[in-house]
Design a protein around this motif. Structure first.
Motif, mmCIF file in Angstrom:
data_model
loop_
_atom_site.group_PDB
_atom_site.id
_atom_site.type_symbol
_atom_site.label_atom_id
_atom_site.label_comp_id
_atom_site.label_asym_id
_atom_site.label_seq_id
_atom_site.Cartn_x
_atom_site.Cartn_y
_atom_site.Cartn_z
ATOM 1 N N ASN A 1 -43.495 -1.388 15.860
ATOM 2 C CA ASN A 1 -44.713 -1.337 16.422
ATOM 3 C C ASN A 1 -45.004 0.109 16.485
ATOM 4 O OD1 ASN A 1 -45.778 -3.914 18.007
ATOM 5 N ND2 ASN A 1 -43.876 -4.236 17.556
ATOM 6 N N HIS B 1 -53.175 0.420 18.118
ATOM 7 C CA HIS B 1 -51.974 -0.085 18.141
ATOM 8 C C HIS B 1 -51.786 -1.098 16.657
ATOM 9 C CE1 HIS B 1 -49.288 -3.793 18.405
ATOM 10 N NE2 HIS B 1 -48.458 -3.043 18.858
ATOM 11 N N ARG C 1 -48.640 -3.655 14.655
ATOM 12 C CA ARG C 1 -47.303 -4.148 14.438
ATOM 13 C C ARG C 1 -47.134 -4.898 13.174
ATOM 14 N NH1 ARG C 1 -45.775 -10.037 15.660
ATOM 15 N NH2 ARG C 1 -47.672 -10.172 16.716
ATOM 16 N N ILE D 1 -44.040 -4.910 21.445
ATOM 17 C CA ILE D 1 -45.513 -4.712 21.471
ATOM 18 C C ILE D 1 -45.848 -3.601 22.773
ATOM 19 C CG2 ILE D 1 -47.706 -5.533 21.744
ATOM 20 C CD1 ILE D 1 -46.762 -8.049 20.335
ATOM 21 N N SER E 1 -43.892 -0.197 22.593
ATOM 22 C CA SER E 1 -44.651 0.745 21.725
ATOM 23 C C SER E 1 -45.682 1.474 22.725
ATOM 24 C CB SER E 1 -45.013 0.395 20.545
ATOM 25 O OG SER E 1 -46.099 -0.553 20.837
ATOM 26 N N GLY F 1 -39.050 -0.636 17.585
ATOM 27 C CA GLY F 1 -38.892 -1.788 16.570
ATOM 28 C C GLY F 1 -37.520 -1.393 15.883
#
Lengths: 138, 138, 138, 138
Positions: free
Chosen positions: A29, A42, A44, A53, A56, A117
């Motif tokens: 993310n 944003h 992902r 999520i 980040s 991640g």
């Protein structure tokens, strides 16, 4: 007068970060916030953690909230160091492990990138790639 | 097997929504969630409201959470109707005004788009444009 | 580049608001947020409600988050209007009654003032006095 | 009878703290709460961290909530000490690093000051300056 990152800049930063994530084969993310700490963009990647999520977004917020990389903040947030407990403030938004870095323009923080991640080292490398995309255009 | 929107599809959906937002000259936030209701991508256009970050994400979540457009859900959430109070559930994530629409594939909901920043009608139009980008590829 | 309110400006705005509050003999809370929606300054007068601390801060945030006075937003947040339910978004920060007003500079929103403690009309009058202090200096 | 800090006293405390912050060239957030732990006043200096808004308010709250300086509380909140975990209570408001100090009058706690923005040592020095302004008037 305050400079702040634009959506166009955020998209360049994210594209460069995703490119690096693909290179090291680690889905993540990536989030970018502006000078006010508010989310600009944003993404992902497929197969990246859903638990990342928030991380980040909050890494980006943390990097802007304290104008420091979250990896550096980690050092001050350990037991028996001066900011131990900072990770419990701001209703849990403060994230104290690597992957968040302030975005600067002429020394002024104009926003921040947050990556989550992979390992701390992977997240940091990917965030760094995003940062460099912004610098390359100046 | 659950079909779910990919990042690539989410980006097409968002690009089409932003294109429509530009056409009607209304800066917005656009978010896409997957079949699990989890955020795939979000963008905030320059000058779009910061209060609409959460709303765009939560409209998308709501549209997937109940497999209904948030504009339609609005009708059931008014005082003296059957779901009045649903807007207070799920820790406040349920959003009951226009701009969130489920994304479908062969009748199955694979995610949702949420738009916030303009009037209810503008948000709905922009979300619809995102939806159509997905349909055009099938 | 974004203009944002300074602490010095916020203090002028608050002083003018408190002056007006004294004139109408209504103790209040007054808050000012910057262009990013982040708190710059807050005061609570002696005998003003403690329940109004949050409300003053959140009125200021709301006025900036949607670039609208909270009194005007109230009209759109009623049952059967287009934004009914907006008061449940953003984790409860959206405040939909009078007392929050955006602070502008050349038409650009550079922050907002929020007042809470009196009637809607009193809060609005006091916020307006704060606003005018800023305008008088330009 | 409960003695509690007034807005006028809070403003003196804050002015003295800001004066000290300027002397050591460290922009900070300063907050004062009353005997009930409720916010009386807050200021954020230009260029002070936005992540320190909450921390300054919560340091002040913590110092009053337990009638102890947050720097002292830090010692008891480390792993393997008796109050480890206190930083997770009260919905995350408990802040366990230096910068929060109770304000006393004749030995009774009448409120507290919280400072955030610099190192622990800087925040503590600035809070101490605020405290002394109050004492000087008695």
């Amino acid at each position: 007068m305050t400079k702040t990152v634009t959506l166009s800049q955020a998209q360049e930063v994210i594209a460069a970060a995703l490119h690096r994530a693909d290179e090291i084969d680690q889905p993540v993310n990536v989030a970018v916030v502006d000078a006010g700490g508010n989310l600009v963009a944003h993404v992902r990647q497929d197969d990246a953690w859903i638990g990342s999520i928030d991380i980040s977004i909050d890494k980006a917020w943390t990097a802007r909230a304290f104008d420091i990389s979250t990896g550096d903040l980690a050092e001050y947030a350990q037991p028996d160091t001066q900011f131990f407990g900072i990770q419990n403030t701001n209703r849990g938004r403060v994230t104290v492990f690597a992957g968040g870095i302030p975005l600067r323009d002429d020394g002024h923080v104009i926003g921040a990138i947050g990556v989550s991640g992979g390992s701390g080292e992977q997240d940091q490398t990917i965030a760094q790639a995003g940062l460099e995309a912004l610098s390359a255009h100046r």
